[in-house]
Design a protein around this motif. Structure first.
Motif, short mmCIF file in Angstrom:
data_model
loop_
_atom_site.label_atom_id
_atom_site.label_comp_id
_atom_site.label_asym_id
_atom_site.label_seq_id
_atom_site.Cartn_x
_atom_site.Cartn_y
_atom_site.Cartn_z
N VAL A 109 -7.07 -50.79 -4.99
CA VAL A 109 -5.70 -50.30 -4.87
C VAL A 109 -5.75 -48.82 -4.50
O VAL A 109 -6.38 -48.02 -5.18
CB VAL A 109 -4.95 -50.45 -6.22
CG1 VAL A 109 -3.50 -49.95 -6.09
CG2 VAL A 109 -4.99 -51.89 -6.72
N TRP A 114 -10.77 -40.54 1.67
CA TRP A 114 -10.28 -40.65 0.30
C TRP A 114 -10.93 -39.57 -0.57
O TRP A 114 -12.00 -39.04 -0.24
CB TRP A 114 -10.63 -42.01 -0.32
CG TRP A 114 -10.07 -43.19 0.41
CD1 TRP A 114 -9.02 -43.20 1.30
CD2 TRP A 114 -10.55 -44.55 0.34
NE1 TRP A 114 -8.83 -44.47 1.76
CE2 TRP A 114 -9.75 -45.32 1.19
CE3 TRP A 114 -11.57 -45.17 -0.39
CZ2 TRP A 114 -9.93 -46.69 1.35
CZ3 TRP A 114 -11.76 -46.53 -0.23
CH2 TRP A 114 -10.95 -47.29 0.63
N ARG A 115 -10.30 -39.29 -1.71
CA ARG A 115 -10.87 -38.31 -2.64
C ARG A 115 -11.98 -38.91 -3.48
O ARG A 115 -13.01 -38.29 -3.74
CB ARG A 115 -9.78 -37.76 -3.56
CG ARG A 115 -10.30 -36.67 -4.49
CD ARG A 115 -9.21 -36.12 -5.38
NE ARG A 115 -8.75 -37.06 -6.38
CZ ARG A 115 -8.46 -36.75 -7.65
NH1 ARG A 115 -8.56 -35.50 -8.05
NH2 ARG A 115 -8.02 -37.66 -8.49
N HIS A 159 -3.94 -45.22 -4.12
CA HIS A 159 -2.76 -44.55 -4.68
C HIS A 159 -2.90 -43.04 -4.62
O HIS A 159 -4.01 -42.50 -4.52
CB HIS A 159 -2.48 -45.03 -6.11
CG HIS A 159 -3.53 -44.67 -7.12
ND1 HIS A 159 -3.60 -43.43 -7.71
CD2 HIS A 159 -4.57 -45.39 -7.64
CE1 HIS A 159 -4.61 -43.42 -8.57
NE2 HIS A 159 -5.23 -44.59 -8.54
N ASP A 160 -1.76 -42.38 -4.70
CA ASP A 160 -1.70 -40.92 -4.72
C ASP A 160 -2.28 -40.36 -6.00
O ASP A 160 -2.47 -41.08 -6.99
CB ASP A 160 -0.23 -40.50 -4.67
CG ASP A 160 0.20 -40.08 -3.28
OD1 ASP A 160 -0.03 -40.84 -2.34
OD2 ASP A 160 0.75 -38.97 -3.15
N ASN A 161 -2.54 -39.07 -6.00
CA ASN A 161 -2.87 -38.36 -7.22
C ASN A 161 -2.28 -36.97 -7.14
O ASN A 161 -1.73 -36.59 -6.09
CB ASN A 161 -4.39 -38.32 -7.43
CG ASN A 161 -5.06 -37.43 -6.43
OD1 ASN A 161 -5.10 -36.23 -6.57
ND2 ASN A 161 -5.55 -38.03 -5.33
N THR A 162 -2.38 -36.21 -8.23
CA THR A 162 -1.73 -34.90 -8.28
C THR A 162 -2.72 -33.74 -8.23
O THR A 162 -2.36 -32.61 -8.53
CB THR A 162 -0.87 -34.76 -9.55
OG1 THR A 162 -1.74 -34.85 -10.68
CG2 THR A 162 0.18 -35.85 -9.63
N TRP A 163 -3.96 -34.04 -7.86
CA TRP A 163 -4.96 -32.97 -7.80
C TRP A 163 -5.40 -32.68 -6.38
O TRP A 163 -6.19 -31.78 -6.15
CB TRP A 163 -6.19 -33.34 -8.65
CG TRP A 163 -5.90 -33.34 -10.11
CD1 TRP A 163 -5.07 -34.20 -10.78
CD2 TRP A 163 -6.42 -32.44 -11.09
NE1 TRP A 163 -5.05 -33.88 -12.11
CE2 TRP A 163 -5.88 -32.80 -12.34
CE3 TRP A 163 -7.30 -31.35 -11.03
CZ2 TRP A 163 -6.17 -32.13 -13.52
CZ3 TRP A 163 -7.59 -30.68 -12.20
CH2 TRP A 163 -7.03 -31.06 -13.43
N SER A 164 -4.94 -33.50 -5.45
CA SER A 164 -5.29 -33.27 -4.05
C SER A 164 -4.29 -34.01 -3.19
O SER A 164 -3.50 -34.82 -3.68
CB SER A 164 -6.71 -33.76 -3.75
OG SER A 164 -6.73 -35.14 -3.46
N VAL A 165 -4.35 -33.74 -1.89
CA VAL A 165 -3.49 -34.46 -0.96
C VAL A 165 -4.18 -35.73 -0.45
O VAL A 165 -3.60 -36.50 0.30
CB VAL A 165 -3.07 -33.57 0.23
CG1 VAL A 165 -2.28 -32.37 -0.26
CG2 VAL A 165 -4.30 -33.11 1.02
N ARG A 166 -5.44 -35.95 -0.87
CA ARG A 166 -6.16 -37.14 -0.46
C ARG A 166 -5.80 -38.33 -1.34
O ARG A 166 -5.19 -38.17 -2.40
CB ARG A 166 -7.67 -36.89 -0.54
CG ARG A 166 -8.16 -35.83 0.46
CD ARG A 166 -9.62 -35.51 0.24
NE ARG A 166 -10.10 -34.47 1.11
CZ ARG A 166 -10.69 -34.69 2.28
NH1 ARG A 166 -10.90 -35.92 2.70
NH2 ARG A 166 -11.09 -33.67 3.02
N ASP A 223 -6.63 -41.64 -3.75
CA ASP A 223 -7.60 -42.20 -4.70
C ASP A 223 -7.73 -43.70 -4.45
O ASP A 223 -6.75 -44.37 -4.12
CB ASP A 223 -7.12 -42.02 -6.14
CG ASP A 223 -7.51 -40.66 -6.72
OD1 ASP A 223 -8.11 -39.85 -5.99
OD2 ASP A 223 -7.19 -40.42 -7.89
#
Lengths: 152, 152
Positions: free
Chosen positions: A71, A116-117, A73-80, A82
């Protein structure tokens, strides 16, 4: 890798194999999914652009022996993005042949190419078989523990 | 709850407070985010329908003293949504007053109303202060450990 295992994205023709392996995976975790959930997951995997995606592993003769569902999904530590590797399963008859490792390596390679991050996943603390592989491919679990509030 | 703390979704007028608290949170984890990331997270929080969302906690006089950022995403075990509580932070001057608990309780209540499957989060294994709260609100960490492959 020399294992004879190839990994490709799941496509419509893989429905029967994917359902067989996903059922085996759910049984391993002792989970009886509500009616229709597996069909809906499969529908999402096939939907272009949907954040739920699947990989399948095959032996040289074409037999499907493993699956990986993930899956994005976004995260709040980078613009990449997860990548959560949610499900990983090898047919019991094909264990010990590098199927799980091939699936993870393909997923990581896909993520590097896509920018991806990270790729991350969870496993039960006492799942010794799985953790032997995960320890090898990551260098060991990370320093975070998980908390969950079930809502349903 | 009798704590005098109220929790509401973050809105455009909260930009300065959110940035102040998010900077404090990143500093706590020793993370210097690349330029522009915080601004981009804030943009995503404000974007209607985006899976990244934010809550803010206020004291009775309106002072913003805590934040919670969360990410909604699909999963492969149900047709419901998972909520990843990614960031939780209380202003050091307001610690011990129930701010973190109020944020989590509001998030869980939001999820019950919306029909999410679960709210989950991670914390560093040795973060004793946070874990005292998390142990109380969940009954303890779950039985899963996390593995991560960093791609960048």
């Amino acid at each position: 890798m020399g294992t004879g295992i190839t990994v490709t994205p799941a496509t419509a023709g893989d429905a029967a194999d994917w359902h067989r392996l996903f059922a085996g995976y759910c049984a391993f975790y002792g989970e009886a999914l509500p009616d229709g959930v597996a069909a809906d997951v499969w529908r999402r995997i096939l939907e272009p652009g949907h954040p739920v995606k699947g990989l399948l592993a095959r032996e040289a003769d074409g037999t499907v022996v493993g699956l990986c569902n993930y899956v994005l999904h976004d995260n709040t530590w980078s613009v990449r993005t997860d990548c959560y590797l949610e499900d990983l399963y090898t047919d019991p008859a094909a264990r010990g042949r590098g199927v799980g490792r091939a699936l993870i390596e393909r997923l990581v390679a896909t993520g590097r190419q896509a920018g991806w991050r990270r790729v991350y996943w969870h496993t039960q603390e006492d799942n010794a078989t799985a953790r032997r592989l995960y320890d090898r491919v990551t260098g060991g679990r990370d320093a975070f523990v998980r908390y969950t509030v079930k809502l349903v």
